[in-house]
Design an enzyme around this catalytic site. Structure first.
Site, PDB file in Angstrom:
ATOM      1  N   GLU A 407       1.112  -1.167   0.298  1.00 11.79           N
ATOM      2  CA  GLU A 407      -0.226   0.181  -0.107  1.00 11.79           C
ATOM      3  C   GLU A 407       0.721   1.658  -0.222  1.00 11.79           C
ATOM      4  O   GLU A 407       1.061   2.165  -0.379  1.00 11.79           O
ATOM      5  CB  GLU A 407      -1.016  -0.100   1.343  1.00 11.79           C
ATOM      6  CG  GLU A 407      -2.147  -1.153   1.165  1.00 11.79           C
ATOM      7  CD  GLU A 407      -1.579  -2.037   1.397  1.00 11.79           C
ATOM      8  OE1 GLU A 407      -2.563  -2.464   1.212  1.00 11.79           O
ATOM      9  OE2 GLU A 407      -1.054  -2.624   1.812  1.00 11.79           O
ATOM     10  N   HIS A 474     -11.537  -4.969   9.189  1.00 11.47           N
ATOM     11  CA  HIS A 474     -12.349  -4.543   7.672  1.00 11.47           C
ATOM     12  C   HIS A 474     -13.762  -3.889   8.088  1.00 11.47           C
ATOM     13  O   HIS A 474     -13.992  -3.930   7.288  1.00 11.47           O
ATOM     14  CB  HIS A 474     -12.974  -6.155   7.510  1.00 11.47           C
ATOM     15  CG  HIS A 474     -11.245  -7.046   6.873  1.00 11.47           C
ATOM     16  ND1 HIS A 474     -11.030  -7.808   7.932  1.00 11.47           N
ATOM     17  CD2 HIS A 474     -11.079  -6.859   6.114  1.00 11.47           C
ATOM     18  CE1 HIS A 474     -10.190  -8.515   7.442  1.00 11.47           C
ATOM     19  NE2 HIS A 474     -10.039  -7.877   6.177  1.00 11.47           N
TER      20      HIS A 474
END
Length: 668
Positions: A407, A474
């Site tokens: 990322e 999440h």
């Protein structure tokens, strides 16, 4: 020291000498000025000049370089005006960063030099992005990034090499191995015998060279550049060298054994090259002295210009104005850009929230042939939520790019693409995962325009929020992490119409935009979405419904909580304001919403402490106190991680306490 001139003529050898000597003479002068208090800090590259000078001289002038603290030779070899460099180091408004940055933390688009941040690894990621742009344009160019041996311990180093290898990028990575990361010696930094050995682990070629030999560096970079362009591959070069001063002057050198100084003094890049030129009769002492005297005179003349400037006059309006890059006029492509209020369509079809996002991306890809999408599994698979399903068939894998799980470097690559005029949209598979790319966003993307006028044309898509039983990693609502960072824009749509218009606006905007899209809304809501390519202005809130009893100010899923509650309690007249944009906030709309009822409830899915509601509450108290008829209430989620069990999750969410807060306001 053995010098191999290859086929270089005498005049080029002398030209390299001048380039090598200039940063040494500048540094010697800077050390004097530092002692005199005329500059505040200095990172010395004395002893390592051959690397920066040789590498820069070997590249074309329009190839981007990502330097670090000790690469003065990059700036001087690119012929940047000395007086302006001196102004930069004095913190003068006429320097390259208008007094906003120190020493070498600045860049220049004109000279294809990208300013660093103090974190060492991010420069490598930007080089990946620039090299990707060259590859997409099919230009015969390379990008080049410097790091130190200490920087090779950072995650960005490993991510950048991996991405460059996987994507076959024409980028050169240079390690300046000077033996110490500040005071920490190499044997406490890594255990491999040579850092260049890491190249093989990433599937690329590498070489270790004498970094103090200007001809070796120059010839090596020349050859490696040709290789990278011909093979479309990256390359790692470890340059062995030594710094003869401290990490910066205040740190001193007591931690370095004297014998090391004695050893490397004999390997000085400037004096050894001078001996070579004299021995080969390429130059004589008289000419050499004349060159030195002329360069010293030039330095003094340029310093006079730099010192003959007015002091910085701080102006808050100017500082705030330069946080964001101005939005340029959009060059017309397939679509003409219009705002939602100007849409003239009949029979507007209903679309799901997720489909509106897909449509915005698709039309933007058609609008901009320089727009690149990047993210994990977004190509053939279509992304974790199938937002880009089918895109790769239409736009190809060059522009719809699966990424390794890197990322940080992918976000940095987005910035690198910006340097070459590209736009990018980076998908975080889940908003939670942005934490490993946090540095690139808050220190690199957000600050770069304020620092030296370079825009970061990057949108970060953030699938966010709870309600799907996905647990602590999440389901987070992390928009407040970024509210404190000047230079970012944050949008958070709640309807399909807004989802499309705000995403198009974000892509059109030259600034970094964090685009939050709630996962629960993807397929649970639908609404009218015009087929037209339209924008919704960033920074403008929307009145969802008008009321006179209480005001709910909210965004994202909170909008639907508020609407549902209002529908279930029709006897309460609720005024609902959807913020839509969190940074910058629409303070005018907030004030009007407060005035509508005098009783305000701030509602958001994020946890209470440090949430956006606290900032808005403070602003209302400071600017709208006379409009209030009751204390401001904040309804938010519990100050715990997001639990997995769905009953626990329901109790966690602020929605479960909404009635309690409304009742408190109504009965105040």
């Amino acid at each position: 020291m053995y010098f191999d001139r290859k086929n270089l003529p005498d005049n080029e050898l002398v030209a390299l000498y001048k380039k090598l000597l200039l940063p040494r003479l500048i540094e010697e002068k800077m050390l004097v000025l530092l002692r005199q208090g005329k500059i505040s800090k200095w990172f010395s590259g004395i002893g390592q000049e051959a690397i920066a000078v040789g590498a820069t001289a070997a590249l074309e002038e329009d190839e981007w370089i990502m330097p670090l603290h000790r690469n003065l030779g990059v700036f001087t070899t690119r012929n940047m005006p000395l007086h302006k460099l001196f102004m930069q180091w004095q913190g003068n408004k006429d320097g390259y960063s208008k007094g906003r940055e120190r020493s070498f933390h600045f860049g220049s688009r004109e000279h294809c030099i990208c300013g660093m941040i103090s974190h060492l690894g991010p420069q490598l990621a930007i080089a990946d992005g620039v090299a990707l742009a060259y590859k997409l344009k099919e230009e015969n160019k390379v990008s080049l990034a410097f790091t130190g041996e200490g920087g090779t311990s950072e995650g960005d180093f490993h991510e950048a090499l991996n991405v460059a290898a996987v994507w076959d990028l024409p980028v050169i990575f240079i390690i300046e191995n000077n033996g110490y990361g500040l005071s920490t010696p190499t044997h406490e930094q890594y255990r491999c015998e040579n850092l260049v050995d890491r190249a093989r682990g990433y599937g690329m070629e590498g070489v270790q060279i004498d970094g103090n030999n200007i001809l070796t560096v120059y010839d090596t970079i020349k050859g490696v550049r040709e290789y990278c362009i011909r093979e479309q591959k990256p390359y790692l070069i470890e340059c062995m060298t030594f710094r003869m001063r401290g990490h910066e002057e205040a740190s001193g050198t007591k931690y370095v054994p004297q014998e090391l100084f004695d050893e490397w003094a004999h390997k000085d890049p400037v004096s050894n090259y001078e001996h070579y030129l004299l021995a080969e009769e390429i130059i004589d002492n008289t000419t050499m002295d004349s060159i030195k005297e002329l360069l010293k005179e030039t330095i003094e003349e340029e310093l006079k210009i730099a010192f003959n400037v007015s002091l910085v006059q701080a102006d808050a309006a100017t500082e705030l104005k330069d946080i964001y890059a101005p939005k340029p006029e959009i060059k017309r492509s397939k679509y003409e850009v219009i705002y939602i209020d100007d849409v003239k369509e009949n029979d507007i079809p209903d679309k799901r929230f997720v489909d509106a996002i897909t449509e915005a991306l698709y039309q933007s890809m058609e609008q901009y042939d320089n727009l690149v999408l990047m993210g994990q599994d977004i190509a053939e698979y279509g992304g974790a939520f199938k937002v880009t399903d089918g895109f790769v068939k239409t736009f190809g894998k060059a522009r719809v790019r699966n990424t390794p799980i890197c990322e940080s470097v992918i976000l940095g690559a987005g910035l690198g693409l910006s340097l070459e005029g590209y736009k990018s949209v980076v998908e975080m598979q889940f908003a939670d995962f942005v934490s490993v790319g946090f540095n690139q966003i808050v220190n690199n993307l957000a600050k770069i325009h304020y620092r030296w006028g370079q825009s970061a044309d990057v949108v970060v898509r953030m699938p966010t929020g709870a309600g799907v039983g996905a647990g602590p990693f999440h389901s987070q609502s992390n928009e407040a992490w970024f509210m404190h960072v000047p230079g970012l824009k944050i949008v958070y749509p709640s309807t399909p119409e807004d989802a499309k218009g705000l995403l198009i606006a974000a892509i059109n905007d030259p600034n970094p935009v964090m685009y939050f899209e709630h996962k629960v809304l993807y397929r649970s809501i639908a609404g009218p979405v015009p087929e037209t390519y339209y924008e919704i202005e960033i920074g403008k809130a929307k009145i969802v419904q008008e009321g006179k009893d209480i005001t709910i100010i909210t965004y994202g899923s909170g909008v639907h909580w508020a609407i549902e509650y209002a529908n279930q309690h029709p006897y309460i007249s609720i005024h609902i304001l959807d913020l839509r944009t969190l940074l910058p906030l629409d303070y005018s709309a907030i004030k009007n919403a407060v005035a509508a009822t005098g009783k305000v409830l701030l509602l958001h899915e994020d946890t209470l402490i440090g949430g956006i509601g606290g900032e808005i509450s403070a602003w209302i108290s400071e600017h709208c106190f006379e409009l209030l008829d009751a204390p401001i209430q904040r309804c938010a989620s519990l100050d715990t991680p997001v639990p997995f069990n769905q009953e626990l999750e329901k109790k966690f969410l602020g929605k479960s306490r909404l009635h309690e807060y409304v009742e408190n306001l109504m009965h105040y």
